[in-house]
Design a protein around this motif. Structure first.
Motif, mmCIF file in Angstrom:
data_model
loop_
_atom_site.group_PDB
_atom_site.id
_atom_site.type_symbol
_atom_site.label_atom_id
_atom_site.label_comp_id
_atom_site.label_asym_id
_atom_site.label_seq_id
_atom_site.Cartn_x
_atom_site.Cartn_y
_atom_site.Cartn_z
ATOM 1 N N ILE A 1 -10.057 -1.969 0.223
ATOM 2 C CA ILE A 1 -9.270 -3.301 -0.073
ATOM 3 C C ILE A 1 -9.345 -4.343 0.779
ATOM 4 O O ILE A 1 -9.400 -5.651 0.846
ATOM 5 N N ASN B 1 -7.375 -0.274 -14.145
ATOM 6 C CA ASN B 1 -7.521 -0.898 -12.613
ATOM 7 C C ASN B 1 -7.580 0.690 -11.715
ATOM 8 O O ASN B 1 -6.984 0.781 -10.704
ATOM 9 N N VAL C 1 -10.392 -8.010 -5.182
ATOM 10 C CA VAL C 1 -10.495 -6.444 -5.533
ATOM 11 C C VAL C 1 -11.552 -6.162 -6.894
ATOM 12 O O VAL C 1 -11.994 -4.874 -6.710
ATOM 13 N N PHE D 1 0.906 -1.161 -0.055
ATOM 14 C CA PHE D 1 0.067 0.037 0.064
ATOM 15 C C PHE D 1 1.008 1.050 -0.202
ATOM 16 O O PHE D 1 2.080 1.274 0.614
ATOM 17 N N PHE E 1 -1.271 -1.306 -4.084
ATOM 18 C CA PHE E 1 -2.467 -0.339 -4.101
ATOM 19 C C PHE E 1 -2.414 1.085 -3.868
ATOM 20 O O PHE E 1 -1.889 1.193 -2.739
ATOM 21 N N TYR F 1 -3.428 -1.049 -8.711
ATOM 22 C CA TYR F 1 -4.553 -0.550 -8.630
ATOM 23 C C TYR F 1 -4.512 0.821 -7.893
ATOM 24 O O TYR F 1 -3.733 1.112 -7.204
ATOM 25 N N ARG F 2 -5.363 1.602 -8.298
ATOM 26 C CA ARG F 2 -5.479 3.084 -7.675
ATOM 27 C C ARG F 2 -6.885 3.329 -6.798
ATOM 28 O O ARG F 2 -7.815 3.180 -8.038
ATOM 29 N N THR F 3 -7.022 3.630 -6.045
ATOM 30 C CA THR F 3 -8.618 4.186 -5.294
ATOM 31 C C THR F 3 -8.896 5.394 -5.464
ATOM 32 O O THR F 3 -10.118 5.931 -5.369
ATOM 33 N N SER G 1 5.919 0.902 -7.936
ATOM 34 C CA SER G 1 4.663 -0.073 -8.454
ATOM 35 C C SER G 1 5.233 -0.988 -9.702
ATOM 36 O O SER G 1 4.712 -2.044 -10.000
#
Length: 400
Positions: A325, A366, A344, A96, A119, A137-139, A108
């Motif tokens: 997540i 993502n 996810v 993370f 993440f 992945y990116r929130t 990454s």
């Protein structure tokens, strides 16, 4: 013999009665914990830590307590080294992070090559989720989201408040020159052109800059009505101070990013200089809580853990992303990379149901396709949400 038998019985009883240590699962927490970006790096990590506390209190992930292994991403090269260490030596199930776009880009890639989920909870450069990676992945919302919101605020609110057409505004764009600032500024130019804005100056500079007087002078000579700055904390403070010293007084200053959303920035420049300054950024704390359910609980948890109010919305947004997540992983069929990705990819959280206001559902690259930013303004020493209207707690105040 009797004494030995009693002793053996006692040992057996103690063994039976001793509590069993709960199994643990380890994840990486990769942020700039030292160096020039440490303040917001640490603030971002606090959001992840609160999410871990909450998930552990509820039983952990698949019955295992979550443990965080820290990695200090002082710069992109260090981020690469720390990502390798977390993956190969700490054996984390996922990483993370990371707050800084340049550090996220570097770290990454290590995770992708290693087949370990990564993440991103806070970095905004578009490139992070535009490389076709499987495990990244990116929130949080992106540079594109930030620039689009800023241009909409100029068109919908700033120009009308000044009694001008959007095309009559003279816009100056300045930005730190890493992936982050360059991405946002590029989108500001594109969206500004689409909206018919008159962009008279675009200037980049290194985030480590110590003198912005020449930039300030050029903006003053261009007679700008609005300055858009994408920046970190130090360069935000430097610009506001030197603009004041030079007598540069645009009708509006619109910040993009961490520097303009931080209370330490307001404290550094003083309430007079920060008053009325706008900011497009992650969800902050003076916001319509009907739109951000759970925000007040997060603030209470932050105060309990760290003994102060949150310093920026970065902790909140990292918390929201991490909780989504971790809750998904609790429902996964194991914690191998394929099981993590399957869980996810199934996340489907609607807007208006999280403490940040935005929902989470991963789309192309993502990227969380439901993430968005908000518009804030410094009023009376506080950063209050003024845009969009359904999240606002105050009217935007623009004076000529």
């Amino acid at each position: 013999m009797r004494i030995r038998a009693l002793a053996a019985t006692s040992v057996l009883a103690l063994t039976i009665m001793a509590p069993q240590a709960m199994a643990e699962v380890k994840f990486g927490a990769l942020y700039p914990f030292s160096g020039p970006l440490a303040l917001l790096g640490e603030e971002s990590a606090r959001g992840l830590e609160i999410a871990v506390d909450e998930i552990n209190a509820a039983g952990g992930v698949q019955g295992e307590q979550v443990v965080l292994a820290r990695g200090d991403a002082v710069d992109p090269n260090q981020a690469i080294g720390e990502a390798r260490r977390l993956i190969s030596l700490e054996n984390v199930k996922a990483v993370f992070g990371t707050y800084s776009s340049s550090r996220s880009m570097a770290a990454s890639q290590v995770a992708e090559l290693s087949g370990i989920p990564y993440f991103e909870l806070g970095a905004v450069a578009d490139d992070i989720t535009e490389r076709g990676f499987t495990y990244v992945y990116r929130t949080n919302p992106t540079a594109d989201s930030m620039a689009k919101l800023i241009v909409k605020m100029l068109v919908d609110k700033v120009a009308p408040a000044l009694g001008k057409e959007p095309g009559d505004l003279r816009i100056g764009i300045i930005h730190e020159d890493s992936n982050y600032g360059t991405s946002v500024a590029g989108h500001q130019e594109d969206y500004g052109e689409e909206a018919g804005l008159n962009i008279v100056s675009v200037q980049g500079y290194p985030a480590s800059i110590v003198d912005m007087s020449s930039i300030v002078l050029s903006l003053k000579e261009a007679n700008v009505d609005v300055v858009l700055q994408t920046s970190y904390q130090n360069d935000s403070v430097l610009f506001l101070q030197q603009a004041n010293e030079a007598g540069l007084k645009p009708a509006a200053i619109v910040g993009g990013g961490g520097g303009y959303s931080m209370m330490p920035t307001a404290e550094a420049v003083g309430t007079d200089l920060i008053e009325g300054v706008l900011d497009a950024d992650f969800t902050q704390y003076a916001v319509n809580t009907d739109f951000t359910p759970g925000l007040e609980d997060f603030v209470a948890a932050y105060r309990d853990k760290y003994g102060s109010d949150p310093r920026s919305g970065h902790s909140l947004n990292n918390y929201v992303g991490a909780m989504a997540i971790l809750q998904a992983l609790d429902e996964a069929d194991g914690l191998d990379p394929d099981a993590i990705l399957k869980a996810v990819n199934a996340i489907d959280i609607e807007n208006g149901t999280t403490a940040a206001g935005y929902g989470i559902k991963f789309g192309d690259g993502n990227q969380n396709e439901r993430a968005f930013m908000m518009g804030m303004q410094w009023q009376g020493g506080k950063l209050v949400t003024v845009y969009p209207d359904d999240a606002a707690v105050a009217e935007m105040a623009i004076t000529q």
